[in-house]
Design a protein around this motif. Sequence first.
Motif, PDB file in Angstrom:
ATOM      1  N   HIS A  37       0.858  -1.171   0.000  1.00 45.90           N
ATOM      2  CA  HIS A  37       0.000   0.000   0.000  1.00 45.90           C
ATOM      3  C   HIS A  37       0.897   1.224   0.000  1.00 45.90           C
ATOM      4  N   LEU A  38       0.312   2.378  -0.257  1.00 48.71           N
ATOM      5  CA  LEU A  38       1.051   3.636  -0.297  1.00 48.71           C
ATOM      6  C   LEU A  38       0.656   4.571   0.844  1.00 48.71           C
ATOM      7  N   ARG A  39      -0.027   4.032   1.839  1.00 47.16           N
ATOM      8  CA  ARG A  39      -0.447   4.845   2.973  1.00 47.16           C
ATOM      9  C   ARG A  39       0.732   5.055   3.921  1.00 47.16           C
ATOM     10  N   THR A  40       0.800   6.252   4.470  1.00 49.03           N
ATOM     11  CA  THR A  40       1.894   6.590   5.397  1.00 49.03           C
ATOM     12  C   THR A  40       1.386   6.803   6.827  1.00 49.03           C
ATOM     13  N   ASP A  41       0.059   6.728   7.032  1.00 51.73           N
ATOM     14  CA  ASP A  41      -0.490   6.905   8.373  1.00 51.73           C
ATOM     15  C   ASP A  41      -0.536   5.561   9.090  1.00 51.73           C
ATOM     16  N   ARG A  42      -0.928   5.585  10.343  1.00 56.80           N
ATOM     17  CA  ARG A  42      -1.035   4.359  11.118  1.00 56.80           C
ATOM     18  C   ARG A  42      -2.409   3.724  10.867  1.00 56.80           C
ATOM     19  N   TRP A  43      -2.593   3.199   9.668  1.00 58.40           N
ATOM     20  CA  TRP A  43      -3.870   2.653   9.240  1.00 58.40           C
ATOM     21  C   TRP A  43      -4.274   1.416  10.034  1.00 58.40           C
ATOM     22  N   TRP A  44      -3.304   0.743  10.655  1.00 60.21           N
ATOM     23  CA  TRP A  44      -3.577  -0.506  11.351  1.00 60.21           C
ATOM     24  C   TRP A  44      -4.199  -0.285  12.733  1.00 60.21           C
ATOM     25  N   LEU A  45      -4.193   0.959  13.227  1.00 55.93           N
ATOM     26  CA  LEU A  45      -4.731   1.214  14.553  1.00 55.93           C
ATOM     27  C   LEU A  45      -6.228   0.929  14.631  1.00 55.93           C
ATOM     28  N   GLN A  46      -6.984   1.368  13.620  1.00 55.59           N
ATOM     29  CA  GLN A  46      -8.427   1.183  13.677  1.00 55.59           C
ATOM     30  C   GLN A  46      -8.823  -0.289  13.624  1.00 55.59           C
ATOM     31  N   GLY A 134     -11.199  -6.368  11.113  1.00 53.70           N
ATOM     32  CA  GLY A 134     -10.437  -6.582  12.335  1.00 53.70           C
ATOM     33  C   GLY A 134      -9.854  -7.975  12.468  1.00 53.70           C
ATOM     34  N   PHE A 135     -10.596  -9.006  12.010  1.00 48.50           N
ATOM     35  CA  PHE A 135     -10.149 -10.386  12.211  1.00 48.50           C
ATOM     36  C   PHE A 135      -9.720 -11.080  10.921  1.00 48.50           C
ATOM     37  N   TRP A 136     -10.406 -10.789   9.815  1.00 46.44           N
ATOM     38  CA  TRP A 136     -10.106 -11.495   8.581  1.00 46.44           C
ATOM     39  C   TRP A 136      -9.230 -10.699   7.627  1.00 46.44           C
ATOM     40  N   ALA A 137      -9.005  -9.418   7.923  1.00 42.35           N
ATOM     41  CA  ALA A 137      -8.194  -8.556   7.045  1.00 42.35           C
ATOM     42  C   ALA A 137      -8.720  -8.593   5.616  1.00 42.35           C
ATOM     43  N   SER A 138     -10.032  -8.384   5.475  1.00 45.43           N
ATOM     44  CA  SER A 138     -10.654  -8.517   4.160  1.00 45.43           C
ATOM     45  C   SER A 138     -11.540  -7.307   3.837  1.00 45.43           C
ATOM     46  N   PRO A 139     -10.917  -6.178   3.450  1.00 45.31           N
ATOM     47  CA  PRO A 139      -9.497  -5.831   3.573  1.00 45.31           C
ATOM     48  C   PRO A 139      -9.254  -5.230   4.952  1.00 45.31           C
ATOM     49  N   PRO A 140      -8.012  -5.110   5.396  1.00 48.81           N
ATOM     50  CA  PRO A 140      -7.747  -4.558   6.731  1.00 48.81           C
ATOM     51  C   PRO A 140      -8.053  -3.070   6.844  1.00 48.81           C
ATOM     52  N   ALA A 141      -7.989  -2.337   5.723  1.00 50.88           N
ATOM     53  CA  ALA A 141      -8.260  -0.896   5.744  1.00 50.88           C
ATOM     54  C   ALA A 141      -8.435  -0.418   4.312  1.00 50.88           C
ATOM     55  N   CYS A 142      -8.927   0.787   4.164  1.00 50.04           N
ATOM     56  CA  CYS A 142      -9.080   1.358   2.830  1.00 50.04           C
ATOM     57  C   CYS A 142      -7.710   1.523   2.170  1.00 50.04           C
ATOM     58  N   ALA A 143      -7.640   1.182   0.894  1.00 48.86           N
ATOM     59  CA  ALA A 143      -6.418   1.317   0.092  1.00 48.86           C
ATOM     60  C   ALA A 143      -5.295   0.420   0.578  1.00 48.86           C
ATOM     61  N   VAL A 144      -5.637  -0.635   1.334  1.00 46.11           N
ATOM     62  CA  VAL A 144      -4.655  -1.634   1.764  1.00 46.11           C
ATOM     63  C   VAL A 144      -5.127  -2.985   1.233  1.00 46.11           C
ATOM     64  N   ALA A 145      -4.299  -3.613   0.433  1.00 43.00           N
ATOM     65  CA  ALA A 145      -4.687  -4.861  -0.218  1.00 43.00           C
ATOM     66  C   ALA A 145      -4.887  -5.968   0.810  1.00 43.00           C
ATOM     67  N   GLU A 146      -5.923  -6.772   0.603  1.00 41.12           N
ATOM     68  CA  GLU A 146      -6.130  -7.906   1.487  1.00 41.12           C
ATOM     69  C   GLU A 146      -5.204  -9.050   1.075  1.00 41.12           C
ATOM     70  N   PRO A 147      -4.810  -9.889   2.015  1.00 43.13           N
ATOM     71  CA  PRO A 147      -3.853 -10.955   1.714  1.00 43.13           C
ATOM     72  C   PRO A 147      -4.458 -12.153   1.005  1.00 43.13           C
ATOM     73  N   HIS A 148      -5.778 -12.176   0.843  1.00 43.46           N
ATOM     74  CA  HIS A 148      -6.423 -13.339   0.249  1.00 43.46           C
ATOM     75  C   HIS A 148      -6.326 -13.311  -1.275  1.00 43.46           C
ATOM     76  N   ALA A 149      -6.062 -14.458  -1.851  1.00 42.29           N
ATOM     77  CA  ALA A 149      -5.937 -14.545  -3.307  1.00 42.29           C
ATOM     78  C   ALA A 149      -7.293 -14.540  -3.992  1.00 42.29           C
ATOM     79  N   ARG A 150      -8.303 -15.100  -3.333  1.00 44.85           N
ATOM     80  CA  ARG A 150      -9.634 -15.170  -3.911  1.00 44.85           C
ATOM     81  C   ARG A 150     -10.636 -14.396  -3.055  1.00 44.85           C
ATOM     82  N   TYR A 151     -11.660 -13.907  -3.703  1.00 42.84           N
ATOM     83  CA  TYR A 151     -12.726 -13.206  -2.986  1.00 42.84           C
ATOM     84  C   TYR A 151     -14.057 -13.569  -3.632  1.00 42.84           C
TER      85      TYR A 151
END
Length: 284
Positions: A37-46, A134-151
């Motif tokens: 991702h290209l985010r520079t803030d602490r996006w993982w806090l929420q 919060g639990f599945w990271a699908s996606p974990p935050a806006c503009a942050v790619a989820e780790p899952h290959a399929r959706y």
Amino acid sequence: MATGTDPATPDLTAAPGTAPAAGGVRHPSRAAIAARHLRTDRWWLQPAATAAGLLAFVVYSTWRAFANDAYYAAPYVSPFYSPCLAENCVPMKGGADWGLFGSWWALSPALLVLIFPLGFRLTCYYYRKAYYRGFWASPPACAVAEPHARYSGETRFPLILQNVHRYFFYFAILVAGVLTYDAVLGFRDARGSWGHMGLGTLVLLVNIVLIWAYTLSCHSCRHIVGGRLRHFSRHPVRYRMWGMVSALNSRHMLLAWASLVSVAVADLYVYLVATGAFDDPRFF
């Protein structure tokens, strides 16, 4: 015309409606960006705070649901145990003690009723977003790619069961009605006389107000009130109701968290009074 041989170009010759091969955002047809991702803030806090808050409630509610103790301190009854549907409920003076299930039910009475409010919350549109992130990271935050290959969204088992949310809404209305009855009984003293008001009365009142606000702000409620109307001008009453529900719906996230905290606080308050941790302060 592109044929899909270029890794950076989508295959426009593929049959309409067919899904690309597995790979998610790392598929060759997507932009080749090495960074996750290209985010520079602490996006993982929420999402981390969301996961921590929901986990804390799950742990607390699980303990209280299986405790089968200290859920009635006259005239207050814990919202986790109301309506009490089992015969092994403690005697309640005028409370929602219905005893619909026979003596064969030996477990905590809370396990018979919590399925309805918890089912309503688990399938709630906001809570889906909360625990998906919060639990599945699908996606974990806006503009942050989820780790899952399929959706596949909510089109397959078990997530397709989320569609029962509209039916849990009707049960949630019934439970809120019972809790309203319990809150009214909070104006009676331990002997059953009216005119009592203690701190527990206020706790139950605040809780039921927030529960009603959260329930009525539900997306299913908004759809039931005015979702199928083609001409609002022909239904002025339903249009006014739809406007009020829509105003609540815009605060659905806030009401979801506020009511989640209030129902836990109400249960904890009854537990503390029932166990003798302190006496309920009485105003009159």
